[in-house]
Design an enzyme around this catalytic site. Sequence first.
Site, PDB file in Angstrom:
ATOM      1  N   ASP A  70       0.845  -1.184   0.000  1.00 31.51           N
ATOM      2  CA  ASP A  70       0.000   0.000   0.000  1.00 31.51           C
ATOM      3  C   ASP A  70       0.891   1.248   0.000  1.00 31.51           C
ATOM      4  O   ASP A  70       1.848   1.321  -0.765  1.00 31.51           O
ATOM      5  CB  ASP A  70      -0.971  -0.048   1.185  1.00 31.51           C
ATOM      6  CG  ASP A  70      -2.110   0.952   1.074  1.00 31.51           C
ATOM      7  OD1 ASP A  70      -3.117   0.641   0.415  1.00 31.51           O
ATOM      8  OD2 ASP A  70      -1.984   2.060   1.635  1.00 31.51           O
ATOM      9  N   TYR A 106      -3.486  10.796   1.193  1.00 29.25           N
ATOM     10  CA  TYR A 106      -3.991  10.684  -0.175  1.00 29.25           C
ATOM     11  C   TYR A 106      -3.947  12.023  -0.904  1.00 29.25           C
ATOM     12  O   TYR A 106      -3.798  12.070  -2.127  1.00 29.25           O
ATOM     13  CB  TYR A 106      -5.426  10.135  -0.164  1.00 29.25           C
ATOM     14  CG  TYR A 106      -5.480   8.667   0.141  1.00 29.25           C
ATOM     15  CD1 TYR A 106      -5.548   7.730  -0.882  1.00 29.25           C
ATOM     16  CD2 TYR A 106      -5.440   8.200   1.454  1.00 29.25           C
ATOM     17  CE1 TYR A 106      -5.572   6.364  -0.606  1.00 29.25           C
ATOM     18  CE2 TYR A 106      -5.463   6.849   1.738  1.00 29.25           C
ATOM     19  CZ  TYR A 106      -5.530   5.941   0.702  1.00 29.25           C
ATOM     20  OH  TYR A 106      -5.550   4.597   0.975  1.00 29.25           O
ATOM     21  N   HIS A 116      -4.461  -7.886   0.493  1.00 27.96           N
ATOM     22  CA  HIS A 116      -3.752  -6.627   0.678  1.00 27.96           C
ATOM     23  C   HIS A 116      -2.912  -6.602   1.957  1.00 27.96           C
ATOM     24  O   HIS A 116      -1.878  -5.959   2.004  1.00 27.96           O
ATOM     25  CB  HIS A 116      -4.790  -5.498   0.716  1.00 27.96           C
ATOM     26  CG  HIS A 116      -4.232  -4.128   0.564  1.00 27.96           C
ATOM     27  ND1 HIS A 116      -3.634  -3.682  -0.589  1.00 27.96           N
ATOM     28  CD2 HIS A 116      -4.191  -3.082   1.436  1.00 27.96           C
ATOM     29  CE1 HIS A 116      -3.258  -2.418  -0.435  1.00 27.96           C
ATOM     30  NE2 HIS A 116      -3.577  -2.040   0.783  1.00 27.96           N
TER      31      HIS A 116
END
Length: 417
Positions: A187, A326, A384
């Site tokens: 990630d 983000y 993930h």
Amino acid sequence: MASNIVPFSIHVPDEVLEDLGKRLDNTRYPQELHLHEGERWSYGTPKSTVAELVDYWRTEFNWRKIESELNTKLPQYMATIDTEDPEQGILDVHFAHKRSSRPGAIPLIVIHGWPGNFAEVLKVIDGLTEPEDPKHPAYHVVSPSIPGFGFSSPARAPGMGIRMIAKIFDKLMKALGYDHYMAQGGDWGALIVRGLAIWHPSSCIAIHSTMFFAHPKLLIRHPLLLLKTIWSALGLPGGYSKGEMDGLKSMKAYVEGNEETGYSKIQGTKPQTLGFAMTDSPAGLLAWLREKYESWTDEYHWTHDELLMWVMFYWIPGPTPSFRIYKEAVHVRNLHDMDEIISQWSPSFLGVSVFQKESLQVPNDYGSMVQPLRFVKRRERGGHFVAWENPRLFLDDVRAFTAEIISEDAFSRVLHT
């Protein structure tokens, strides 16, 4: 250890837990549609899933027990790191650190992403530091909380992008006495370890990624790979495998904005607005995170305690700073950095593991466009959060990558200087 590093134990104030209990008692649930069983998650986290977890959180979940286990199993510390940025100043960086008893153990920093946490190493740390098989390499493991996540200080001003986070973690490793080390990440951690390889190659000598991807424009500089990609896209034999091409198609759909990317659009544009809801409502935060723990894992059966421990790492400090990564990573002042991460060459060795449920996948040899690629493993299962979901696969791949590079002069000579 350096003087700016002190032991740390998690102890959440009683008033924080009391306030949480009151908020859970007053949870207000949204109306939802009547959906068929196969559509339960199609509109987001189902009400019944959240209600069951909220009830357990209120009546049975024992944070103090979790807290004690974390403090016992994961030795933790707090470091003060100078960002050398006048707006950010000095930050407190929280991390777990466990040294191996084995001579010649390799320093390894393991970096999480969102919505993960530093404790993702909990199931693999003993296998990394004290492997039962003497033929397996041993590691000194460092698992930090990204600034703004968990117990690390949040940014004070815009600009906390990947380059600055990589710089902070490189400083942390050197403060611990590790002038040369390996890095592992998935990630956002995958992007951060790429940053370490690009901007700190003299200290970060190898990286292992569980979410590696490279910019398609690189194919222009590698005509053979470009032709191979086109050949495979046309369905002609002798190109990439079906699994590799399916992964490429899946990544294209994800990047172009499929229904699983809504969260990143919100967190990447207006994280502060989202933060008001998530900071005020524990049930809302639970629903927001639970959706990703469902869709990004490979049929992993989470226990209630696992889920709520992970959610608590966001509830305790407040989740808004974690959302901001983000936006900060692609902030106008950091756009060039992001471009370098997905296209710049680094001399550090690269190992890549591709797990079946990972959204971002590229063909096996794409990594060779940006680093000396020494290991690639495609798995037919896994998701993930692989160190948590399937720790054996994680350990096998990290060990196999290390075995591939440990005999390389450029690795062994630098690591043991």
